[in-house]
Design an enzyme around this catalytic site. Structure first.
Site, PDB file in Angstrom:
ATOM      1  N   THR A 154       0.866  -1.187   0.000  1.00 59.44           N
ATOM      2  CA  THR A 154       0.000   0.000   0.000  1.00 59.44           C
ATOM      3  C   THR A 154       0.898   1.231   0.000  1.00 59.44           C
ATOM      4  O   THR A 154       2.109   1.122   0.246  1.00 59.44           O
ATOM      5  CB  THR A 154      -0.904   0.037   1.258  1.00 59.44           C
ATOM      6  OG1 THR A 154      -0.073   0.142   2.423  1.00 59.44           O
ATOM      7  CG2 THR A 154      -1.771  -1.199   1.368  1.00 59.44           C
TER       8      THR A 154
ATOM      9  N   ALA B 239       3.278  -1.163   4.649  1.00 61.35           N
ATOM     10  CA  ALA B 239       2.521  -0.011   5.144  1.00 61.35           C
ATOM     11  C   ALA B 239       3.501   1.147   5.297  1.00 61.35           C
ATOM     12  O   ALA B 239       4.513   1.021   5.997  1.00 61.35           O
ATOM     13  CB  ALA B 239       1.874  -0.360   6.476  1.00 61.35           C
TER      14      ALA B 239
ATOM     15  N   VAL C 186       7.380  -2.388   7.323  1.00 56.39           N
ATOM     16  CA  VAL C 186       7.433  -0.931   7.452  1.00 56.39           C
ATOM     17  C   VAL C 186       8.062  -0.354   6.178  1.00 56.39           C
ATOM     18  O   VAL C 186       9.198  -0.677   5.824  1.00 56.39           O
ATOM     19  CB  VAL C 186       8.251  -0.495   8.685  1.00 56.39           C
ATOM     20  CG1 VAL C 186       8.265   1.016   8.809  1.00 56.39           C
ATOM     21  CG2 VAL C 186       7.680  -1.132   9.955  1.00 56.39           C
ATOM     22  N   LYS C 187       7.273   0.488   5.506  1.00 55.01           N
ATOM     23  CA  LYS C 187       7.723   1.045   4.222  1.00 55.01           C
ATOM     24  C   LYS C 187       8.253   2.457   4.462  1.00 55.01           C
ATOM     25  O   LYS C 187       7.543   3.314   5.014  1.00 55.01           O
ATOM     26  CB  LYS C 187       6.531   1.059   3.265  1.00 55.01           C
ATOM     27  CG  LYS C 187       6.869   1.149   1.802  1.00 55.01           C
ATOM     28  CD  LYS C 187       5.602   0.945   0.984  1.00 55.01           C
ATOM     29  CE  LYS C 187       5.852   1.097  -0.480  1.00 55.01           C
ATOM     30  NZ  LYS C 187       4.586   1.149  -1.238  1.00 55.01           N
ATOM     31  N   LEU C 188       9.490   2.675   4.036  1.00 50.81           N
ATOM     32  CA  LEU C 188      10.206   3.918   4.345  1.00 50.81           C
ATOM     33  C   LEU C 188      10.752   4.533   3.064  1.00 50.81           C
ATOM     34  O   LEU C 188      11.218   3.804   2.171  1.00 50.81           O
ATOM     35  CB  LEU C 188      11.384   3.595   5.273  1.00 50.81           C
ATOM     36  CG  LEU C 188      11.007   2.950   6.607  1.00 50.81           C
ATOM     37  CD1 LEU C 188      12.117   2.033   7.092  1.00 50.81           C
ATOM     38  CD2 LEU C 188      10.699   4.025   7.635  1.00 50.81           C
TER      39      LEU C 188
END
Ligand code: E4P
Length: 217
Positions: free
Chosen positions: A27, A56, A82-84
């Protein structure tokens, strides 16, 4: 090769999950806007459908904010990734989450050197955006080829997650280049199934089968 569906739409995820066609979900803030739902609720619902990786994205740009948001997202379910963003703070947060045993996806990657830094920061996934490069008349697939070579040169474990996929050809080329995964819009993924000769063949077999007068069960 893993397939992730690039959406926040639960029915799309359900259809592809039930067909066994996806390994997880990605997402981003734009996809959350499209479905217009509170992010925590939405991610909880997605994680009820799949236990594969669900990326996310944090929206903070400072390190402390990224850590707070990332922890809040990661506490939703063990399969949250965890999308960074690929910034100095994003790379620092990536290293911290990796050291805490969290999965990470470093996103908005547009160069081989950025991908090299993400691997050194211990990213689980790197997301090079091929479609957005193609939009600028820069060959997105050349980037995938470069990253594959660099990661193989140094045996980096970071998985290449081809993102911003727009066409079935992106998927074919990514697979030929040995990308580990691709995240694909649901419609593009379903498009891969269709071939006119398959449909023509089914029609011909159906017609002949009717003539036999038989049933299987
Ligand atoms: C996935 O991680 C990305 O956010 C997504 O693939 C971007 O795709 P787009 O360039 O079509 O917005």
């Amino acid at each position: 090769m893993k397939f992730f569906v690039d959406t926040g739409n639960l029915s799309e995820i359900e259809i592809l999950q039930n067909a066994g066609l996806i390994d997880g979900v990605t997402t981003n803030p734009s996809l959350v806007l499209k479905v217009n739902r509170p992010i925590i609720e939405l991610l909880k619902d997605i994680c009820q459908i799949t236990d594969g990786p669900v990326s996310a994205e944090v929206v903070a740009s400072d390190y402390d904010g990224m850590m707070r948001e990332g922890e809040a997202l990661a506490s939703i379910a063990p399969n949250i990734v965890v999308k960074l963003p690929l910034t100095l703070n994003g790379l620092r947060a990536c290293r911290s989450f990796t050291d805490r045993g969290r999965m990470t996806n470093v996103t908005l990657c547009f160069s081989a050197n950025q991908a090299l830094l993400a691997a050194k920061a211990g990213a689980t996934f790197i997301s090079p955006f091929v479609g957005r490069l193609d939009d600028l008349n820069i060959d997105g697939m050349e980037l995938i080829s470069d990253i594959r070579r660099i990661y193989d040169n140094y045996a980096f474990k970071t998985q290449i997650l081809v993102a911003s996929v727009r066409t079935p050809n992106h998927i074919r080329e990514a697979a030929l280049l040995g990308a580990d995964a691709a995240t694909v819009p649901a419609a593009t993924l379903l498009n891969l199934i269709d071939h006119p000769l398959t449909h023509k063949g089914i029609e011909a077999f159906d017609a002949d089968w009717k003539k036999t007068g038989q049933t299987i069960v």
